[in-house]
Scaffold this active site. Sequence first.
Site, PDB file in Angstrom:
ATOM      1  N   LYS A 142       0.843  -1.355   0.047  1.00  0.00           N
ATOM      2  CA  LYS A 142      -0.122   0.091   0.190  1.00  0.00           C
ATOM      3  C   LYS A 142       0.791   1.368   0.073  1.00  0.00           C
ATOM      4  O   LYS A 142       1.588   1.688   1.031  1.00  0.00           O
ATOM      5  CB  LYS A 142      -0.875  -0.253   1.097  1.00  0.00           C
TER       6      LYS A 142
ATOM      7  N   GLU B 221       9.989   1.034  10.509  1.00  0.00           N
ATOM      8  CA  GLU B 221      11.088   1.956  10.475  1.00  0.00           C
ATOM      9  C   GLU B 221      10.224   3.357  10.422  1.00  0.00           C
ATOM     10  O   GLU B 221       9.557   3.779   9.554  1.00  0.00           O
ATOM     11  CB  GLU B 221      11.561   1.749   9.007  1.00  0.00           C
TER      12      GLU B 221
ATOM     13  N   CYS C 277      13.954  10.296   7.212  1.00  0.00           N
ATOM     14  CA  CYS C 277      14.067   9.760   8.912  1.00  0.00           C
ATOM     15  C   CYS C 277      15.392   9.877   9.231  1.00  0.00           C
ATOM     16  O   CYS C 277      15.754   9.905  10.539  1.00  0.00           O
ATOM     17  CB  CYS C 277      13.330   8.664   8.933  1.00  0.00           C
TER      18      CYS C 277
ATOM     19  N   GLU D 260      10.369  15.820  15.033  1.00  0.00           N
ATOM     20  CA  GLU D 260      11.000  15.704  13.847  1.00  0.00           C
ATOM     21  C   GLU D 260      10.452  16.731  12.734  1.00  0.00           C
ATOM     22  O   GLU D 260       9.416  16.894  12.551  1.00  0.00           O
ATOM     23  CB  GLU D 260      10.599  14.243  13.135  1.00  0.00           C
TER      24      GLU D 260
HETATM   25  N1  LIG Z   1      10.285   7.222   8.813  1.00  0.00           N
HETATM   26  C1  LIG Z   1      10.181   7.853   7.578  1.00  0.00           C
HETATM   27  O1  LIG Z   1      10.632   7.389   6.620  1.00  0.00           O
HETATM   28  C2  LIG Z   1       8.825   8.703   7.581  1.00  0.00           C
HETATM   29  C3  LIG Z   1       8.486   9.474   8.578  1.00  0.00           C
HETATM   30  N2  LIG Z   1       7.398  10.341   8.302  1.00  0.00           N
HETATM   31  C4  LIG Z   1       6.905  11.255   9.568  1.00  0.00           C
HETATM   32  O2  LIG Z   1       5.720  10.973   9.512  1.00  0.00           O
HETATM   33  C5  LIG Z   1       5.150  12.436   9.421  1.00  0.00           C
HETATM   34  C6  LIG Z   1       3.879  12.395   8.763  1.00  0.00           C
HETATM   35  O3  LIG Z   1       4.074  11.959   7.484  1.00  0.00           O
HETATM   36  P1  LIG Z   1       3.090  10.947   6.820  1.00  0.00           P
HETATM   37  O4  LIG Z   1       3.349  10.739   5.422  1.00  0.00           O
HETATM   38  O5  LIG Z   1       1.588  11.399   7.063  1.00  0.00           O
HETATM   39  O6  LIG Z   1       3.353   9.674   7.563  1.00  0.00           O
HETATM   40  P2  LIG Z   1       2.312   8.366   7.925  1.00  0.00           P
HETATM   41  O7  LIG Z   1       2.912   7.741   8.904  1.00  0.00           O
HETATM   42  O8  LIG Z   1       1.037   9.179   8.076  1.00  0.00           O
HETATM   43  O9  LIG Z   1       2.490   7.837   6.257  1.00  0.00           O
HETATM   44  C7  LIG Z   1       3.130   6.682   6.047  1.00  0.00           C
HETATM   45  C8  LIG Z   1       2.274   5.540   5.580  1.00  0.00           C
HETATM   46  O10 LIG Z   1       1.316   5.152   6.400  1.00  0.00           O
HETATM   47  C9  LIG Z   1      -0.006   5.166   5.466  1.00  0.00           C
HETATM   48  N3  LIG Z   1      -1.195   5.241   6.755  1.00  0.00           N
HETATM   49  C10 LIG Z   1      -1.305   6.252   7.593  1.00  0.00           C
HETATM   50  N4  LIG Z   1      -2.200   6.347   8.488  1.00  0.00           N
HETATM   51  C11 LIG Z   1      -2.558   4.905   8.360  1.00  0.00           C
HETATM   52  C12 LIG Z   1      -3.400   4.013   9.162  1.00  0.00           C
HETATM   53  N5  LIG Z   1      -4.165   4.620  10.027  1.00  0.00           N
HETATM   54  N6  LIG Z   1      -3.546   2.729   8.564  1.00  0.00           N
HETATM   55  C13 LIG Z   1      -2.801   2.311   7.686  1.00  0.00           C
HETATM   56  N7  LIG Z   1      -1.765   2.975   7.046  1.00  0.00           N
HETATM   57  C14 LIG Z   1      -1.790   4.414   7.299  1.00  0.00           C
HETATM   58  C15 LIG Z   1      -0.068   6.376   4.667  1.00  0.00           C
HETATM   59  O11 LIG Z   1      -1.050   6.073   3.945  1.00  0.00           O
HETATM   60  P3  LIG Z   1      -1.513   7.650   3.273  1.00  0.00           P
HETATM   61  O12 LIG Z   1      -0.642   8.132   2.540  1.00  0.00           O
HETATM   62  O13 LIG Z   1      -2.824   7.240   2.405  1.00  0.00           O
HETATM   63  O14 LIG Z   1      -1.851   8.567   4.759  1.00  0.00           O
HETATM   64  C16 LIG Z   1       1.414   6.232   4.219  1.00  0.00           C
HETATM   65  O15 LIG Z   1       1.258   5.129   3.328  1.00  0.00           O
HETATM   66  C17 LIG Z   1       6.407  13.042   8.817  1.00  0.00           C
HETATM   67  O16 LIG Z   1       6.130  14.485   9.281  1.00  0.00           O
HETATM   68  C18 LIG Z   1       7.529  12.339   9.376  1.00  0.00           C
HETATM   69  O17 LIG Z   1       7.888  13.050  10.796  1.00  0.00           O
HETATM   70  C19 LIG Z   1       6.934  10.464   7.272  1.00  0.00           C
HETATM   71  C20 LIG Z   1       7.335   9.547   6.017  1.00  0.00           C
HETATM   72  C21 LIG Z   1       8.461   8.886   6.117  1.00  0.00           C
HETATM   73  C1  LIG Z   2      12.596   6.360   5.044  1.00  0.00           C
HETATM   74  C2  LIG Z   2      13.606   7.356   5.855  1.00  0.00           C
HETATM   75  C3  LIG Z   2      14.680   7.573   4.635  1.00  0.00           C
HETATM   76  C4  LIG Z   2      15.916   7.120   4.825  1.00  0.00           C
HETATM   77  C5  LIG Z   2      16.144   6.230   3.584  1.00  0.00           C
HETATM   78  C6  LIG Z   2      17.688   5.651   3.519  1.00  0.00           C
HETATM   79  O1  LIG Z   2      18.473   6.512   3.845  1.00  0.00           O
HETATM   80  O2  LIG Z   2      17.853   4.600   3.611  1.00  0.00           O
END
Ligand SMILES: NC(=O)C1=CN([C@@H]2O[C@H](COP(=O)(O)OP(=O)(O)OC[C@H]3O[C@@H](n4cnc5c(N)ncnc54)[C@H](OP(=O)(O)O)[C@@H]3O)[C@@H](O)[C@H]2O)C=CC1
Ligand SMILES: CCCCCC(=O)O
Length: 486
Positions: free
Chosen positions: A184, A260, A294, A391
Site C-alpha cells: 500500500k 521503520e 528519517c 521531527e
Molecule cells: N520514517 C520515515 O521514513 C517517514 C517518517 N514520516 C514522519 O511522519 C510524518 C507524517 O508523514 P506522513 O506521510 O503523514 O506519515 P504517515 O505515517 O501518516 O504515512 C506513512 C504511510 O502510512 C499510511 N497510513 C497512515 N495512516 C494509516 C493507518 N491508520 N493505517 C494504515 N496505514 C496508514 C500512509 O497512507 P496515506 O498516504 O494514505 O496517509 C502512508 O502510506 C512526517 O512528518 C514525518 O515526521 C513520514 C514519512 C516517512
Molecule cells: C525512510 C527514511 C529515509 C531513509 C532512507 C535511507 O537513507 O535509507
Amino acid sequence: MGSMDTSELIRSVPTDLFLGGEWVPSGNRATFPVHDPATGDVLAEVADAAPEDAMRALDAAVAAGRDWAATPPRERAELLRTVWSKISERADDFALLMTLEMGKALPESRSEVAYGTEFLRWFSEEAVRIAGRYTPAPAGNGRILVTKQPVGPCLAITPWNFPLAMGTRKIAPALAAGCTMLVKPASETPLTLLLLAQIFAEAGLPAGVLSVLPTSRAGDVTGPLLEDPRLRKLTFTGSTAVGRALAEKAGRSLLRTSLELGGNAPFVVFDDADLDAAVEGAVAAKLRNGGEACTAANRFHVANSVREEFVTKLTERMASYRLGPGTDPDTTLGPLINENQKKTVIELVEDAVAGGARVRLGGETPEGPGWFYPATVLDDVPRSARILREEVFGPVAAVTGFDTEDEAIAAANDTEYGLAAYIFTRDLDRALRVSDALESGIVGVNRGVVSDVAAPFGGIKSSGVGREGGTEGIEEYLETKYIALR
Ligand SMILES: NC(=O)C1=CN([C@@H]2O[C@H](COP(=O)(O)OP(=O)(O)OC[C@H]3O[C@@H](n4cnc5c(N)ncnc54)[C@H](OP(=O)(O)O)[C@@H]3O)[C@@H](O)[C@H]2O)C=CC1
Ligand SMILES: CCCCCC(=O)O
C-alpha cells in the site's frame, strides 16, 4: 527507451490497481488525485482501492504462496535482477516521476533511483545465500537441522519520501525469501510503485506474488488485512504515531513486524573536527531529500569553541541551495510534500524563534503556489524548543552548543527517537567511545550520508524495530524451523 517528457510519462504510468499481477481497470471505481507539490495541481487520478480489493489481493497472494516459495532461489534471484536491469534502463523516467509526485529536486530523484534499484540487485544475491545449519546434538542423541522458510504473505505500507527505495527495500527481500507481498503506497506518491509493478509484470512475475494497492483509505483497506490470519507479516515505514497504531493491530494478530519510523538525528561536532568536512557532512545529512528523510540530521550540537566558525560556514553552504520546482534543472531544493508538512515546519521554526533562537539563514516562506520552504539555519536554539524534540522533516538545521563530551552525549540522547546519529572528530578513541554511548541504530562517523543497501538500516526507541538491508534484511522475511533428526 529514451526519457519521456512530463505528459508522455504521466500517460505511460498505469493508474489502475495491480492486483496479483492483473491490472484492474478503474472503470466506474472511485479515484483519488495525486498532486504536484511544486504547484498544487493534480498530476493524475489513480484508482482508489477498497477493502474488498485488498482481500482479493490477499487471496491471490495465498494462492501463489506455495509455488513461489518452491521456486528455486536462482529463479527468484534472476527475476529481481531482471527488474533491476529494466529499471536501470528507465532510470530517467523513474527519476522524473518521483520528482513530479514527491517534489524532490531531480538530482535527488536520480540518486534515489540508483539507491532504490540496488536493493533489487543486493537481494537477488541474498536470495541464493539463504542458509540454515546442521549440527550433532551435544548430548549425542541425534542431530539438529535448522532450516529457513519464507514467512508467507506480507503487507508493506510505504511512505512518500522515498517512493521507490522504500518500496524496493521491502519488496526485494520479501520476494527473495519466497514470500508474496501486498504493497500500500502513500497516497501522495502511488505512481512510482505502479510503474515498478509494470516493470515486474514485464519481467514475468508470476500471478499473485505482488499487488500494489493505491488508496486514499489507508486504514479501511489495511485494517481487515491485519486481522486476517493468512497474513503473516507487516512491514511499515512512516511516522511513529501510525507505526504505534499499526503495531497494536499487528500485535493482536501476532504478525512478524518491521517498523521503520521517525527520527530526530543529532549531529555532533567536536572541537577537534575537520570543520570543512563537518560542514559538508552537515549539509548532506540535513539537505539530502530536502530534509524529508528519517535519517536527516535535525539537531546540531557543536563545541562552543568552534560553533561560530561552523555556523558561518554551514550558513554559506546551505545558502547556495536553490529553492524551486524539482523539474527545474537549477533546483537543488524542491518543495515539501504537502501543505500540512509546510505548516509543521513553519510552526517549529516560529516556536524556536519565539524562544530566543537566532535565524542565521532562511526562516521565511516564499509567496506563490506550491509548498516551498527555504534552507534555514537557527542558532542558539533554546533547550525548550519543540524543534529539538519533534521531527522537523524539512530543510531546517537547529544548532546548540556544548562544552564537554558528556554534555554532547546527553544532548544527543535527549530524544524519544533513536534512528541515526552523526559525530565529527579526528580522535578515533573518542569516535568509538561516543558511538557506543549514542542511543541509535545507526552512527555516521565523519560521514553525513549513512545509507547503504549492504548495511542494516533501522532504529531503536520511537524509531521502530527491525532492520532493512544488509544480510539482516532478508531475515525479516524468514522463519526458522528446527528439525530434530535421530
Ligand atoms: N520514517 C520515515 O521514513 C517517514 C517518517 N514520516 C514522519 O511522519 C510524518 C507524517 O508523514 P506522513 O506521510 O503523514 O506519515 P504517515 O505515517 O501518516 O504515512 C506513512 C504511510 O502510512 C499510511 N497510513 C497512515 N495512516 C494509516 C493507518 N491508520 N493505517 C494504515 N496505514 C496508514 C500512509 O497512507 P496515506 O498516504 O494514505 O496517509 C502512508 O502510506 C512526517 O512528518 C514525518 O515526521 C513520514 C514519512 C516517512
Ligand atoms: C525512510 C527514511 C529515509 C531513509 C532512507 C535511507 O537513507 O535509507
